[in-house]
Scaffold this active site. Structure first.
Site, PDB file in Angstrom:
ATOM      1  N   CYS A 115     -47.812 -31.457 -14.158  1.00  0.00           N
ATOM      2  CA  CYS A 115     -46.828 -32.695 -14.921  1.00  0.00           C
ATOM      3  C   CYS A 115     -46.429 -33.644 -13.844  1.00  0.00           C
ATOM      4  O   CYS A 115     -45.997 -34.993 -14.320  1.00  0.00           O
ATOM      5  CB  CYS A 115     -45.731 -31.938 -15.850  1.00  0.00           C
ATOM      6  SG  CYS A 115     -46.514 -30.744 -16.756  1.00  0.00           S
ATOM      7  N   HIS A 255     -40.369 -36.716 -17.714  1.00  0.00           N
ATOM      8  CA  HIS A 255     -41.570 -36.055 -18.518  1.00  0.00           C
ATOM      9  C   HIS A 255     -40.987 -35.358 -19.451  1.00  0.00           C
ATOM     10  O   HIS A 255     -39.822 -35.217 -19.535  1.00  0.00           O
ATOM     11  CB  HIS A 255     -41.725 -34.925 -17.208  1.00  0.00           C
ATOM     12  CG  HIS A 255     -42.875 -34.031 -17.788  1.00  0.00           C
ATOM     13  ND1 HIS A 255     -44.120 -34.224 -18.349  1.00  0.00           N
ATOM     14  CD2 HIS A 255     -42.633 -32.470 -17.776  1.00  0.00           C
ATOM     15  CE1 HIS A 255     -44.461 -33.197 -18.759  1.00  0.00           C
ATOM     16  NE2 HIS A 255     -43.883 -32.236 -18.208  1.00  0.00           N
ATOM     17  N   ASN A 285     -45.549 -31.870 -25.221  1.00  0.00           N
ATOM     18  CA  ASN A 285     -45.796 -32.127 -23.702  1.00  0.00           C
ATOM     19  C   ASN A 285     -47.213 -32.290 -23.130  1.00  0.00           C
ATOM     20  O   ASN A 285     -48.231 -31.386 -23.548  1.00  0.00           O
ATOM     21  CB  ASN A 285     -45.540 -30.629 -22.988  1.00  0.00           C
ATOM     22  CG  ASN A 285     -45.761 -30.906 -21.397  1.00  0.00           C
ATOM     23  OD1 ASN A 285     -46.086 -31.801 -20.817  1.00  0.00           O
ATOM     24  ND2 ASN A 285     -44.878 -29.760 -20.629  1.00  0.00           N
TER      25      ASN A 285
HETATM   26  N1  ACO Z   1     -41.587 -19.507 -32.341  1.00  0.00           N
HETATM   27  C1  ACO Z   1     -40.436 -18.495 -32.708  1.00  0.00           C
HETATM   28  N2  ACO Z   1     -40.038 -17.729 -31.812  1.00  0.00           N
HETATM   29  C2  ACO Z   1     -40.495 -17.741 -30.366  1.00  0.00           C
HETATM   30  C3  ACO Z   1     -41.292 -18.490 -30.055  1.00  0.00           C
HETATM   31  C4  ACO Z   1     -41.910 -19.640 -31.069  1.00  0.00           C
HETATM   32  N3  ACO Z   1     -42.917 -20.610 -30.847  1.00  0.00           N
HETATM   33  N4  ACO Z   1     -41.532 -18.834 -28.963  1.00  0.00           N
HETATM   34  C5  ACO Z   1     -40.865 -17.706 -28.147  1.00  0.00           C
HETATM   35  N5  ACO Z   1     -40.117 -17.268 -29.338  1.00  0.00           N
HETATM   36  C6  ACO Z   1     -39.110 -16.086 -29.281  1.00  0.00           C
HETATM   37  C7  ACO Z   1     -39.243 -15.307 -27.933  1.00  0.00           C
HETATM   38  O1  ACO Z   1     -40.134 -14.337 -28.320  1.00  0.00           O
HETATM   39  C8  ACO Z   1     -38.078 -14.744 -27.985  1.00  0.00           C
HETATM   40  O2  ACO Z   1     -37.783 -13.576 -28.916  1.00  0.00           O
HETATM   41  P1  ACO Z   1     -37.018 -12.229 -28.029  1.00  0.00           P
HETATM   42  O3  ACO Z   1     -35.669 -12.599 -28.052  1.00  0.00           O
HETATM   43  O4  ACO Z   1     -37.371 -11.517 -29.386  1.00  0.00           O
HETATM   44  O5  ACO Z   1     -37.829 -11.769 -27.037  1.00  0.00           O
HETATM   45  C9  ACO Z   1     -36.975 -15.799 -28.419  1.00  0.00           C
HETATM   46  O6  ACO Z   1     -37.731 -16.833 -29.166  1.00  0.00           O
HETATM   47  C10 ACO Z   1     -36.180 -16.534 -27.209  1.00  0.00           C
HETATM   48  O7  ACO Z   1     -37.316 -17.021 -26.464  1.00  0.00           O
HETATM   49  P2  ACO Z   1     -36.875 -17.725 -25.073  1.00  0.00           P
HETATM   50  O8  ACO Z   1     -37.957 -17.882 -24.161  1.00  0.00           O
HETATM   51  O9  ACO Z   1     -35.326 -17.351 -24.599  1.00  0.00           O
HETATM   52  O10 ACO Z   1     -36.533 -19.051 -25.563  1.00  0.00           O
HETATM   53  P3  ACO Z   1     -36.265 -20.645 -24.967  1.00  0.00           P
HETATM   54  O11 ACO Z   1     -34.930 -20.805 -25.642  1.00  0.00           O
HETATM   55  O12 ACO Z   1     -36.133 -20.364 -23.621  1.00  0.00           O
HETATM   56  O13 ACO Z   1     -37.211 -21.608 -25.190  1.00  0.00           O
HETATM   57  C11 ACO Z   1     -39.192 -22.440 -24.128  1.00  0.00           C
HETATM   58  C12 ACO Z   1     -38.684 -21.224 -24.755  1.00  0.00           C
HETATM   59  C13 ACO Z   1     -38.997 -23.471 -25.096  1.00  0.00           C
HETATM   60  C14 ACO Z   1     -40.625 -22.211 -23.716  1.00  0.00           C
HETATM   61  C15 ACO Z   1     -38.155 -22.927 -22.996  1.00  0.00           C
HETATM   62  O14 ACO Z   1     -37.766 -21.801 -21.982  1.00  0.00           O
HETATM   63  C16 ACO Z   1     -38.935 -24.096 -22.300  1.00  0.00           C
HETATM   64  O15 ACO Z   1     -39.006 -25.092 -22.642  1.00  0.00           O
HETATM   65  N6  ACO Z   1     -39.266 -23.813 -20.818  1.00  0.00           N
HETATM   66  C17 ACO Z   1     -39.623 -24.873 -20.232  1.00  0.00           C
HETATM   67  C18 ACO Z   1     -41.116 -24.951 -20.549  1.00  0.00           C
HETATM   68  C19 ACO Z   1     -41.731 -26.315 -19.777  1.00  0.00           C
HETATM   69  O16 ACO Z   1     -41.114 -27.030 -19.478  1.00  0.00           O
HETATM   70  N7  ACO Z   1     -42.876 -26.267 -19.372  1.00  0.00           N
HETATM   71  C20 ACO Z   1     -43.393 -27.210 -18.507  1.00  0.00           C
HETATM   72  C21 ACO Z   1     -44.958 -26.948 -18.390  1.00  0.00           C
HETATM   73  S1  ACO Z   1     -45.458 -28.012 -17.237  1.00  0.00           S
HETATM   74  C22 ACO Z   1     -47.121 -27.909 -16.828  1.00  0.00           C
HETATM   75  O17 ACO Z   1     -47.430 -28.120 -15.955  1.00  0.00           O
HETATM   76  C23 ACO Z   1     -48.107 -27.833 -18.169  1.00  0.00           C
END
Ligand code: ACO
Length: 334
Positions: A115, A255, A285
């Site tokens: 990204c 980003h 994203n």
């Molecule tokens: N819908 C419902 N529940 C979900 C979903 C969903 N889509 N996704 C995850 N959950 C659940 C998980 O399974 C977990 O359940 P559990 O507690 O029973 O295990 C719960 O929700 C909490 O999950 P977390 O991972 O703790 O959720 P978090 O608040 O951290 O949010 C997220 C997850 C949105 C992915 C966040 O961590 C994030 O945005 N991280 C950064 C991602 C990012 O920036 N990526 C960039 C990629 S860049 C590139 O180069 C492509």
């Protein structure tokens, strides 16, 4: 020796027409509109039609940027495409776009910086112009992440979207244009965001396909922590290098990965909401396309005026980060 200043003379973008809402996703994985909005800020995303590849949407963004810069394709000396979803391993997507737009004299290559790629691309283009090698550089960030997202995996499929953005770089008035650049990488932590198969480490096989190893694998929590840390550090470093104070900043173009990450950066930078370009809610994203699409929308909405101080900041796979300050060099009536 006269200082050569390099600025953005044209911007353009393109997002596919097909909209996929959170409700649509809740029909294919166990998720809900409320969860996605609360945890990410994303309401919907654009997905390219099956017959469209990254070069197709990038070509449209490139043509828009050239029109905006009032240049012909044959004026362009270099095309740099930042992407992690290239049409093929080779030839480069940049070469395909060169053919599509008819930029007959341009050199062309892709860069893979996740990204952060678009800001890396701008910095490469700036250096080619400053060194006197080239005059006009087209930098594109373009992705069809829908092709590498696992549509059975709710942790990742709700986050991403397809799109493309482009900028033309040229020499500009002294005192304007790109003021500072900060690039960084931490390869030691790269496994938290990876597309495991399809390269020389794990070439495509029945096994890699059965194990869904051609899709994005991400440790969301680790990426989140990294993002919050580097967005602040990269931003303050770029401002310092440009001798700018926080109060001098007119617009942040971050980003667009997660609204909570953007809010954390804005808080640290003491920025009000109306000074941050956000389009994550509409597009999710789009990796390297997020920043140029957001910049294009802000410019076309006349939010950015000549003399404004802009900060671009990104993080991504690698892991990498990149930030850049720009004193906007174009008049809004161009
Ligand atoms: N819908 C419902 N529940 C979900 C979903 C969903 N889509 N996704 C995850 N959950 C659940 C998980 O399974 C977990 O359940 P559990 O507690 O029973 O295990 C719960 O929700 C909490 O999950 P977390 O991972 O703790 O959720 P978090 O608040 O951290 O949010 C997220 C997850 C949105 C992915 C966040 O961590 C994030 O945005 N991280 C950064 C991602 C990012 O920036 N990526 C960039 C990629 S860049 C590139 O180069 C492509």
């Amino acid at each position: 020796m006269k200082n050569i200043c390099v600025g953005i003379s044209g911007v353009g973008s393109y997002v596919p027409e097909k909209i996929v809402t959170n409700h649509d996703l809740s029909k294919i994985v166990e998720t809900s509109n409320e969860w996605i909005i609360e945890r990410t800020g994303i309401h919907e995303r654009r997905i390219a039609d099956d017959d469209m590849a990254t070069s197709d949407i990038a070509t449209k963004a490139a043509i828009n940027a050239l029109e905006d810069a009032r240049l012909r394709p044959e004026d362009i000396d270099l095309i740099i495409v930042a992407t992690v979803t290239a049409d093929h391993a080779f030839p480069s997507t940049a070469c395909i776009i060169q053919k599509n737009i008819g930029a007959v004299k341009a050199a062309a290559f892709d860069i893979s910086v996740g990204c952060s790629g678009f800001v890396y691309g701008l910095s490469i283009g700036e250096n080619f112009i400053k060194s006197g090698t080239y005059d006009k550089v087209l930098v594109i960030g373009a992705e069809t992440l829908s092709r590498v997202v696992d549509w059975q995996e709710r942790n990742t499929c709700v986050l991403f979207g397809d799109g493309a953005g482009a900028c033309v770089l040229e020499k500009c008035e002294e005192g304007f244009g790109i003021l500072s650049i900060e690039l960084g990488s931490d390869g030691s932590n790269g496994e938290v965001l990876v597309q495991p198969a399809g390269g020389s480490r794990l070439p495509a096989s029945m096994d890699t396909v059965e194990n869904r190893l051609h899709f994005i694998k991400m440790d969301g929590k680790e990426v989140f922590k990294f993002a919050v840390r580097v967005m602040e550090r990269a931003s303050t470093n770029a401002l310092e290098k440009a001798n700018l104070q926080l109060g001098d900043l007119d617009f942040l173009v971050p980003h667009q990965a997660n609204m909570r990450i953007i809010d954390a950066a804005a808080k640290k930078l003491k920025l009000e909401k109306d000074r941050i370009c956000v389009n994550l809610n509409k597009y999710g994203n789009m990796s390297s396309a997020s920043i140029p699409v957001a910049l294009d929308e802000a410019v076309k909405d006349n939010k950015i005026n000549k003399g404004d101080n802009i900060l671009l900041v990104a993080f991504g796979a690698g892991l990498t980060w990149a930030s850049m300050t720009i004193k906007w060099s174009r008049r809004e009536d161009r």
